[in-house]
Design a protein around this motif. Structure first.
Motif, PDB file in Angstrom:
ATOM      1  N   PHE A 169       0.867  -1.172   0.000  1.00  0.00           N
ATOM      2  CA  PHE A 169       0.000   0.000   0.000  1.00  0.00           C
ATOM      3  C   PHE A 169       0.901   1.217   0.000  1.00  0.00           C
ATOM      4  N   GLY A 170       0.969   1.878  -1.151  1.00  0.00           N
ATOM      5  CA  GLY A 170       1.840   3.038  -1.263  1.00  0.00           C
ATOM      6  C   GLY A 170       3.297   2.722  -1.032  1.00  0.00           C
ATOM      7  N   GLY A 171       3.717   1.509  -1.389  1.00  0.00           N
ATOM      8  CA  GLY A 171       5.097   1.096  -1.190  1.00  0.00           C
ATOM      9  C   GLY A 171       5.359   0.445   0.146  1.00  0.00           C
ATOM     10  N   LEU A 172       4.398   0.515   1.066  1.00  0.00           N
ATOM     11  CA  LEU A 172       4.546  -0.156   2.359  1.00  0.00           C
ATOM     12  C   LEU A 172       4.073  -1.600   2.214  1.00  0.00           C
ATOM     13  N   PRO A 173       4.863  -2.576   2.636  1.00  0.00           N
ATOM     14  CA  PRO A 173       4.528  -3.980   2.381  1.00  0.00           C
ATOM     15  C   PRO A 173       3.293  -4.439   3.135  1.00  0.00           C
ATOM     16  N   LEU A 174       2.482  -5.246   2.452  1.00  0.00           N
ATOM     17  CA  LEU A 174       1.317  -5.895   3.042  1.00  0.00           C
ATOM     18  C   LEU A 174       1.478  -7.400   2.894  1.00  0.00           C
ATOM     19  N   ASP A 175       1.213  -8.127   3.949  1.00  0.00           N
ATOM     20  CA  ASP A 175       1.263  -9.588   3.930  1.00  0.00           C
ATOM     21  C   ASP A 175      -0.171 -10.114   3.831  1.00  0.00           C
ATOM     22  N   LEU A 176      -0.529 -10.665   2.654  1.00  0.00           N
ATOM     23  CA  LEU A 176      -1.907 -11.110   2.429  1.00  0.00           C
ATOM     24  C   LEU A 176      -2.278 -12.344   3.232  1.00  0.00           C
ATOM     25  N   THR A 177      -1.315 -12.980   3.884  1.00  0.00           N
ATOM     26  CA  THR A 177      -1.662 -14.143   4.704  1.00  0.00           C
ATOM     27  C   THR A 177      -2.562 -13.744   5.875  1.00  0.00           C
ATOM     28  N   ILE A 178      -2.615 -12.469   6.177  1.00  0.00           N
ATOM     29  CA  ILE A 178      -3.499 -12.020   7.251  1.00  0.00           C
ATOM     30  C   ILE A 178      -4.962 -12.209   6.877  1.00  0.00           C
ATOM     31  N   LEU A 179      -5.252 -12.380   5.572  1.00  0.00           N
ATOM     32  CA  LEU A 179      -6.617 -12.614   5.103  1.00  0.00           C
ATOM     33  C   LEU A 179      -7.017 -14.080   5.186  1.00  0.00           C
ATOM     34  N   GLY A 180      -6.071 -14.965   5.440  1.00  0.00           N
ATOM     35  CA  GLY A 180      -6.368 -16.389   5.473  1.00  0.00           C
ATOM     36  C   GLY A 180      -5.560 -17.124   4.425  1.00  0.00           C
ATOM     37  N   ALA A 181      -5.384 -18.406   4.632  1.00  0.00           N
ATOM     38  CA  ALA A 181      -4.500 -19.190   3.769  1.00  0.00           C
ATOM     39  C   ALA A 181      -5.000 -19.298   2.340  1.00  0.00           C
ATOM     40  N   ALA A 182      -6.303 -19.113   2.116  1.00  0.00           N
ATOM     41  CA  ALA A 182      -6.863 -19.326   0.771  1.00  0.00           C
ATOM     42  C   ALA A 182      -6.644 -18.146  -0.155  1.00  0.00           C
ATOM     43  N   HIS A 183      -6.098 -17.034   0.330  1.00  0.00           N
ATOM     44  CA  HIS A 183      -6.092 -15.803  -0.456  1.00  0.00           C
ATOM     45  C   HIS A 183      -4.698 -15.456  -0.953  1.00  0.00           C
ATOM     46  N   GLU A 184      -4.524 -15.564  -2.252  1.00  0.00           N
ATOM     47  CA  GLU A 184      -3.294 -15.143  -2.902  1.00  0.00           C
ATOM     48  C   GLU A 184      -3.652 -14.370  -4.159  1.00  0.00           C
ATOM     49  N   ALA A 185      -2.804 -13.423  -4.500  1.00  0.00           N
ATOM     50  CA  ALA A 185      -2.991 -12.634  -5.713  1.00  0.00           C
ATOM     51  C   ALA A 185      -2.132 -13.214  -6.823  1.00  0.00           C
ATOM     52  N   ALA A 186      -2.555 -13.000  -8.062  1.00  0.00           N
ATOM     53  CA  ALA A 186      -1.786 -13.471  -9.214  1.00  0.00           C
ATOM     54  C   ALA A 186      -0.773 -12.408  -9.612  1.00  0.00           C
TER      55      ALA A 186
END
Length: 503
Positions: free
Chosen positions: A80-97
């Motif tokens: 977000f604006g160059g600040l890292p986000l870890d999508l694992t906080i949304l749950g194991a099923a969520h990954e972006a392509a």
């Protein structure tokens, strides 16, 4: 059922980018005839967008399209604006392509739409548009006559001809900074992203398929330039050298472009029989690849509604909900990307803001909220209110067993129809829905769990719209099931309605 004798098609879609092709496929899935007019003779092969958000991955899965992309590289890393986000906080099923070129996305969507029967015509430049009480006439350059359709949808990008011809207002903020994007061969650069104030600007490097390296570079404070074509590669290489001290001048450019941080949104997404979708409705800094993904989701929201109105099963007022739902999403998108623009392109004056926000991201709830927004998972529509936590939200994939086989809610949405899940084997629920059985699929099943949080306790039924959002759930909805079905799908069949007991 779809058009009158003087009309060439029910819907004319202008623009064969991701938004236009997705809309064409959605309309054909619902049995509505569509002509797509594209100004260019052939696909450019260029790829402004290079990935899918989590929500777009879900939408493609709902239509059975993910396997068509082949092996997709996914990641749980975002920003977000160059600040890292870890999508694992949304749950194991969520990954972006990651690294799916937009050219590949367009090729997959065009093949799908054509298989379903969409009429896609290239080399067709729209120059005029006239609406009357019965339809819209579209003038095409050098054509013998105008094309007639019941509705026209402008999916023709940020400089939309449809938007200008129809007179849609497009207010917003002008460009302040120019950014370069280049796809290169013959250069060895490690993936990176640098956007802190001390760096002098923004630098991004990503590895794409087929040995292509993408760079994005912007010098902080560099004013936008009025251009009639792409920048020279020497100009891009000079900026990259000043920002990184790395010389890429020997690389072979595949594609070059420049874009800005201008942010604008149409004040309305529908004007009579003319609608806007995608970049024709909103432009902004493409932070986090949200532009193409939002455009695809615009078309998924619009497609089933426009199809229902064209088929005559729902009133024209259903189309008003497209503006009501998606304009708010677009407004939040512009606020989101403008905030990211400040973080990415701001100088030393934004360093304190970056520090504060970076420290807040250590708080799980803050990180989750931004990850949901960047992933498209936070969208919730006004479907009438109630206490159930799923109302208005998209339905996370629900594992089911219908007594014969295991399935999922995602698989049950492949036909592009509404879906009523009877989770309590309720004959009364099925009776109340019977007048709409020609418009929705009714499935009695046992829920085996939601990957994110488990099935909501005591849920006995869920009505899911074709776009995957929950319109009704029991217990907890303020409106009864027949009222909700009428709102989103139109009146039930009268003969069946007369026999159905009151809710």
């Amino acid at each position: 059922m779809n058009r009158t004798d003087d009309q060439d098609t029910s819907v004319i879609v202008v623009g064969a980018g991701p938004a236009g092709l997705m809309l064409a496929g959605e309309l054909r899935l619902a049995g509505v005839d569509v002509i797509v007019l594209e100004r260019l003779e052939r696909p450019t092969g260029q790829s402004r967008g290079i990935g899918f958000t989590v929500r777009t991955m879900e939408i493609f899965d709902q239509r059975g399209l993910l396997p068509r992309f082949g092996g997709i590289e996914t990641s749980t890393a975002g920003h977000f604006g160059g600040l890292p986000l870890d999508l694992t906080i949304l749950g194991a099923a969520h990954e972006a392509a990651r690294t799916v070129p937009q050219s590949r996305t367009e090729a997959v969507l065009e093949a799908w739409a054509r298989e379903l029967g969409a009429d896609i015509r290239r080399g067709q430049e729209v120059t005029g548009l006239t609406e009357d009480a019965d339809g819209v006439s579209v003038t095409v350059k050098d054509a013998d006559r105008a094309l007639r359709g019941r509705y026209v949808v402008g999916c023709d990008g940020g400089r939309s001809t449809v938007r200008k011809l129809t007179g849609f207002d497009f207010p917003g903020t002008p460009a302040t900074t120019e950014l370069f994007v280049a796809d290169l061969r013959g250069v060895d650069l490690a993936p990176k992203m640098t956007a802190d104030p001390s760096a002098g600007g923004l630098v991004m490097v990503a590895q794409l398929p087929d040995g292509i390296t993408r760079i994005i570079a912007a010098e902080r404070g560099a004013p936008p330039v009025r251009r009639t074509g792409p920048p020279e590669f020497s100009e891009v290489a000079d900026v990259f050298k000043r920002l990184t001290d790395v010389d890429i001048s020997a690389a072979r450019p595949v594609w070059l472009s420049a874009f800005t941080d201008a942010a604008r949104q149409a004040t309305e997404y529908r004007r009579g029989r003319v609608l806007l979708s995608g970049d024709a409705a909103h432009i902004h800094l493409p932070a986090g690849g949200q532009g193409m993904n939002t455009s695809l989701q615009d078309s998924v929201n619009l497609g089933w509604k426009l199809a229902a109105v064209v088929r005559g099963t729902a009133p024209g007022t259903l189309l008003d909900t497209y503006h009501e739902e998606r304009h708010e999403v677009g407004r939040r998108l512009l606020a989101n990307t403008r905030a990211q623009s400040l973080l990415i392109l701001g100088g030393d004056d934004v360093a304190p803001l970056r520090d504060v926000l970076g420290s807040l991201l250590d708080i799980d709830e803050v990180a989750r909220r931004l990850a949901e927004r960047a992933s498209g998972l936070d969208i919730r529509y006004d479907v009438g209110g109630g206490r159930h936590p799923l109302l208005g939200a998209r339905l996370p994939e629900l594992a089911l067993h219908d007594g014969r086989r295991a399935t999922t809610s995602t698989e049950l949405l492949r036909r592009g129809r509404g879906l009523l899940l009877d989770l309590d084997d309720s004959a009364g629920l099925r009776r109340r829905a019977r007048p709409w059985n020609h418009l929705i699929d009714v499935v009695t099943a046992t829920a085996r769990g939601l990957p994110e949080s488990g099935p909501p306790t005591g849920t006995t039924g869920v009505l899911v719209r074709p776009d995957g959002h929950v319109a009704w759930a029991a217990p907890g909805s303020h409106h009864d099931l027949p009222m909700t079905l009428t709102r989103w799908f139109g009146p039930g069949r009268p003969a069946l309605s007369a026999r159905a007991p009151a809710a």
